[in-house]
Write a protein that holds these residues in place. Structure first.
Motif, PDB file in Angstrom:
ATOM      1  N   SER A  16       0.809  -1.217   0.000  1.00  0.00           N
ATOM      2  CA  SER A  16       0.000   0.000   0.000  1.00  0.00           C
ATOM      3  C   SER A  16       0.842   1.268   0.000  1.00  0.00           C
ATOM      4  CB  SER A  16      -0.977   0.010   1.174  1.00  0.00           C
ATOM      5  OG  SER A  16      -0.303   0.123   2.392  1.00  0.00           O
ATOM      6  N   ILE A  17       1.969   1.262   0.679  1.00  0.00           N
ATOM      7  CA  ILE A  17       2.777   2.485   0.772  1.00  0.00           C
ATOM      8  C   ILE A  17       3.426   2.843  -0.565  1.00  0.00           C
ATOM      9  CG2 ILE A  17       4.773   3.539   1.904  1.00  0.00           C
ATOM     10  CD1 ILE A  17       3.935   2.003   4.425  1.00  0.00           C
ATOM     11  N   PRO A  18       4.142   1.927  -1.234  1.00  0.00           N
ATOM     12  CA  PRO A  18       4.704   2.309  -2.535  1.00  0.00           C
ATOM     13  C   PRO A  18       3.627   2.667  -3.561  1.00  0.00           C
ATOM     14  CG  PRO A  18       5.637   0.227  -1.805  1.00  0.00           C
ATOM     15  CD  PRO A  18       4.574   0.590  -0.837  1.00  0.00           C
ATOM     16  N   GLU A  19       2.493   1.981  -3.514  1.00  0.00           N
ATOM     17  CA  GLU A  19       1.411   2.297  -4.446  1.00  0.00           C
ATOM     18  C   GLU A  19       0.861   3.682  -4.155  1.00  0.00           C
ATOM     19  OE1 GLU A  19      -2.153   2.903  -6.361  1.00  0.00           O
ATOM     20  OE2 GLU A  19      -2.097   2.689  -4.195  1.00  0.00           O
ATOM     21  N   ALA A  20       0.758   4.034  -2.878  1.00  0.00           N
ATOM     22  CA  ALA A  20       0.228   5.343  -2.501  1.00  0.00           C
ATOM     23  C   ALA A  20       1.166   6.470  -2.922  1.00  0.00           C
ATOM     24  CB  ALA A  20       0.003   5.406  -0.994  1.00  0.00           C
ATOM     25  N   ILE A  21       2.442   6.205  -2.959  1.00  0.00           N
ATOM     26  CA  ILE A  21       3.407   7.232  -3.337  1.00  0.00           C
ATOM     27  C   ILE A  21       3.601   7.294  -4.847  1.00  0.00           C
ATOM     28  CG2 ILE A  21       5.836   7.909  -3.092  1.00  0.00           C
ATOM     29  CD1 ILE A  21       5.674   6.724  -0.248  1.00  0.00           C
ATOM     30  N   SER A  22       3.442   6.181  -5.537  1.00  0.00           N
ATOM     31  CA  SER A  22       3.696   6.161  -6.982  1.00  0.00           C
ATOM     32  C   SER A  22       2.674   6.976  -7.769  1.00  0.00           C
ATOM     33  CB  SER A  22       3.726   4.723  -7.497  1.00  0.00           C
ATOM     34  OG  SER A  22       2.430   4.148  -7.485  1.00  0.00           O
ATOM     35  N   ALA A  82      -6.922   3.177  -2.797  1.00  0.00           N
ATOM     36  CA  ALA A  82      -5.822   3.043  -3.755  1.00  0.00           C
ATOM     37  C   ALA A  82      -5.956   4.031  -4.906  1.00  0.00           C
ATOM     38  CB  ALA A  82      -5.763   1.627  -4.307  1.00  0.00           C
ATOM     39  N   ILE A  83      -7.160   4.488  -5.174  1.00  0.00           N
ATOM     40  CA  ILE A  83      -7.386   5.423  -6.270  1.00  0.00           C
ATOM     41  C   ILE A  83      -7.089   6.861  -5.849  1.00  0.00           C
ATOM     42  CG2 ILE A  83      -9.174   6.356  -7.803  1.00  0.00           C
ATOM     43  CD1 ILE A  83     -10.397   3.557  -7.802  1.00  0.00           C
ATOM     44  N   VAL A  84      -7.330   7.171  -4.582  1.00  0.00           N
ATOM     45  CA  VAL A  84      -7.093   8.516  -4.055  1.00  0.00           C
ATOM     46  C   VAL A  84      -5.593   8.702  -3.825  1.00  0.00           C
ATOM     47  CG1 VAL A  84      -7.552  10.040  -2.088  1.00  0.00           C
ATOM     48  CG2 VAL A  84      -9.340   8.540  -2.954  1.00  0.00           C
ATOM     49  N   PRO A  85      -5.011   9.826  -4.273  1.00  0.00           N
ATOM     50  CA  PRO A  85      -3.587  10.047  -3.991  1.00  0.00           C
ATOM     51  C   PRO A  85      -3.316  10.037  -2.485  1.00  0.00           C
ATOM     52  CG  PRO A  85      -4.355  11.610  -5.630  1.00  0.00           C
ATOM     53  CD  PRO A  85      -5.572  10.879  -5.118  1.00  0.00           C
ATOM     54  N   PHE A  86      -2.315   9.337  -2.092  1.00  0.00           N
ATOM     55  CA  PHE A  86      -1.896   9.137  -0.706  1.00  0.00           C
ATOM     56  C   PHE A  86      -2.945   8.403   0.135  1.00  0.00           C
ATOM     57  CE2 PHE A  86       0.515  13.041  -1.870  1.00  0.00           C
ATOM     58  CZ  PHE A  86       1.778  12.495  -1.810  1.00  0.00           C
ATOM     59  N   GLY A  87      -3.989   7.869  -0.467  1.00  0.00           N
ATOM     60  CA  GLY A  87      -5.005   7.123   0.273  1.00  0.00           C
ATOM     61  C   GLY A  87      -4.468   5.837   0.861  1.00  0.00           C
ATOM     62  N   GLY A  88      -3.504   5.241   0.201  1.00  0.00           N
ATOM     63  CA  GLY A  88      -2.904   4.010   0.702  1.00  0.00           C
ATOM     64  C   GLY A  88      -2.165   4.202   2.012  1.00  0.00           C
ATOM     65  N   LEU A  89      -1.702   5.424   2.282  1.00  0.00           N
ATOM     66  CA  LEU A  89      -1.035   5.685   3.555  1.00  0.00           C
ATOM     67  C   LEU A  89      -2.030   5.581   4.707  1.00  0.00           C
ATOM     68  CD1 LEU A  89       1.261   8.670   2.547  1.00  0.00           C
ATOM     69  CD2 LEU A  89       1.853   6.256   2.723  1.00  0.00           C
ATOM     70  N   TYR A  90      -3.238   6.094   4.490  1.00  0.00           N
ATOM     71  CA  TYR A  90      -4.282   5.942   5.500  1.00  0.00           C
ATOM     72  C   TYR A  90      -4.690   4.468   5.620  1.00  0.00           C
ATOM     73  CZ  TYR A  90      -8.690   6.198   7.940  1.00  0.00           C
ATOM     74  OH  TYR A  90      -9.704   5.990   8.831  1.00  0.00           O
ATOM     75  N   GLY A  91      -4.802   3.801   4.483  1.00  0.00           N
ATOM     76  CA  GLY A  91      -5.136   2.379   4.495  1.00  0.00           C
ATOM     77  C   GLY A  91      -4.098   1.566   5.249  1.00  0.00           C
ATOM     78  N   ASP A  92      -2.838   1.956   5.135  1.00  0.00           N
ATOM     79  CA  ASP A  92      -1.776   1.270   5.864  1.00  0.00           C
ATOM     80  C   ASP A  92      -1.982   1.407   7.364  1.00  0.00           C
ATOM     81  OD1 ASP A  92       0.906   0.027   6.241  1.00  0.00           O
ATOM     82  OD2 ASP A  92       1.393   2.025   6.992  1.00  0.00           O
ATOM     83  N   ARG A  93      -2.369   2.584   7.818  1.00  0.00           N
ATOM     84  CA  ARG A  93      -2.619   2.791   9.255  1.00  0.00           C
ATOM     85  C   ARG A  93      -3.754   1.899   9.743  1.00  0.00           C
ATOM     86  NH1 ARG A  93      -3.758   8.708  10.474  1.00  0.00           N
ATOM     87  NH2 ARG A  93      -4.143   7.778  12.509  1.00  0.00           N
ATOM     88  N   VAL A  94      -4.830   1.834   8.960  1.00  0.00           N
ATOM     89  CA  VAL A  94      -5.981   1.009   9.339  1.00  0.00           C
ATOM     90  C   VAL A  94      -5.584  -0.463   9.367  1.00  0.00           C
ATOM     91  CG1 VAL A  94      -8.293   0.286   8.639  1.00  0.00           C
ATOM     92  CG2 VAL A  94      -7.644   2.682   8.461  1.00  0.00           C
ATOM     93  N   LEU A  95      -4.855  -0.907   8.354  1.00  0.00           N
ATOM     94  CA  LEU A  95      -4.422  -2.304   8.298  1.00  0.00           C
ATOM     95  C   LEU A  95      -3.440  -2.640   9.416  1.00  0.00           C
ATOM     96  CD1 LEU A  95      -3.971  -2.745   4.456  1.00  0.00           C
ATOM     97  CD2 LEU A  95      -5.717  -3.798   5.893  1.00  0.00           C
ATOM     98  N   ARG A  96      -2.581  -1.700   9.778  1.00  0.00           N
ATOM     99  CA  ARG A  96      -1.627  -1.946  10.864  1.00  0.00           C
ATOM    100  C   ARG A  96      -2.367  -2.176  12.176  1.00  0.00           C
ATOM    101  NH1 ARG A  96       0.955   2.657  12.922  1.00  0.00           N
ATOM    102  NH2 ARG A  96       1.143   3.336  10.767  1.00  0.00           N
ATOM    103  N   ARG A  97      -3.389  -1.361  12.435  1.00  0.00           N
ATOM    104  CA  ARG A  97      -4.180  -1.557  13.660  1.00  0.00           C
ATOM    105  C   ARG A  97      -4.863  -2.921  13.662  1.00  0.00           C
ATOM    106  NH1 ARG A  97      -6.953   3.880  12.938  1.00  0.00           N
ATOM    107  NH2 ARG A  97      -5.251   5.286  13.362  1.00  0.00           N
ATOM    108  N   GLU A  98      -5.411  -3.307  12.515  1.00  0.00           N
ATOM    109  CA  GLU A  98      -6.085  -4.605  12.420  1.00  0.00           C
ATOM    110  C   GLU A  98      -5.086  -5.740  12.597  1.00  0.00           C
ATOM    111  OE1 GLU A  98      -8.757  -7.033   9.201  1.00  0.00           O
ATOM    112  OE2 GLU A  98      -8.949  -4.871   9.296  1.00  0.00           O
ATOM    113  N   GLU A  99      -3.919  -5.579  12.006  1.00  0.00           N
ATOM    114  CA  GLU A  99      -2.884  -6.610  12.129  1.00  0.00           C
ATOM    115  C   GLU A  99      -2.421  -6.743  13.580  1.00  0.00           C
ATOM    116  OE1 GLU A  99       1.272  -7.732   9.837  1.00  0.00           O
ATOM    117  OE2 GLU A  99       0.577  -5.678   9.817  1.00  0.00           O
ATOM    118  N   GLU A 100      -2.215  -5.614  14.249  1.00  0.00           N
ATOM    119  CA  GLU A 100      -1.789  -5.655  15.651  1.00  0.00           C
ATOM    120  C   GLU A 100      -2.863  -6.269  16.538  1.00  0.00           C
ATOM    121  OE1 GLU A 100      -0.810  -1.610  16.434  1.00  0.00           O
ATOM    122  OE2 GLU A 100       1.147  -1.753  15.449  1.00  0.00           O
ATOM    123  N   ALA A 101      -4.117  -5.945  16.287  1.00  0.00           N
ATOM    124  CA  ALA A 101      -5.207  -6.516  17.071  1.00  0.00           C
ATOM    125  C   ALA A 101      -5.283  -8.029  16.864  1.00  0.00           C
ATOM    126  CB  ALA A 101      -6.532  -5.876  16.688  1.00  0.00           C
TER     127      ALA A 101
END
Length: 116
Positions: A16-22, A82-101
């Motif tokens: 998600s991070i490289p896709e969000a930056i690309s 993934a379509i919104v610029p830098f949206g994947g960075l927010y998605g990464d935060r959400v996924l990180r919380r889910e992964e940690e939980a």
């Protein structure tokens, strides 16, 4: 959460991070240089990189959707990020919380602390 689902979530986070930056890089450098300086040599390589990263993200998203048994709305939400610029960075935060939980719940189940 089983180990395969956790691994799929982690792979989606990593993509998600490289896709969000690309995508913004393509917009700023590729299109910006083409319009401002009539220099279009960056559009092709940046577009190719972004396209490959986007396809990888979608494939990994489908894998997580299948393994985690997400509802369609949740998968569509991450697709829209993934379509919104830098949206994947927010998605990464959400996924990180889910992964940690999921990791915390798995440890608790293993230790017999809770029935999660």
């Amino acid at each position: 959460m089983d180990i395969k689902t956790a691994a799929a979530l982690h792979r989606l986070r990593l993509a998600s991070i490289p896709e969000a930056i690309s995508f913004p890089a393509l917009l700023i450098f590729g299109t910006g240089f083409r319009l401002a300086f009539d220099y279009d040599a960056l559009v092709m390589p940046l577009g190719l990189i972004h396209g490959i990263l986007f396809i990888a993200y979608v494939v990994l998203l489908l894998d997580v959707w299948n393994r985690a048994k997400w509802p369609f709305k949740r998968a569509a939400y991450f697709f829209l990020l993934a379509i919104v610029p830098f949206g994947g960075l927010y998605g990464d935060r959400v996924l990180r919380r889910e992964e940690e939980a999921g990791v915390i719940a798995a440890r608790a189940r293993k230790e017999g602390v809770i029935n999660a």
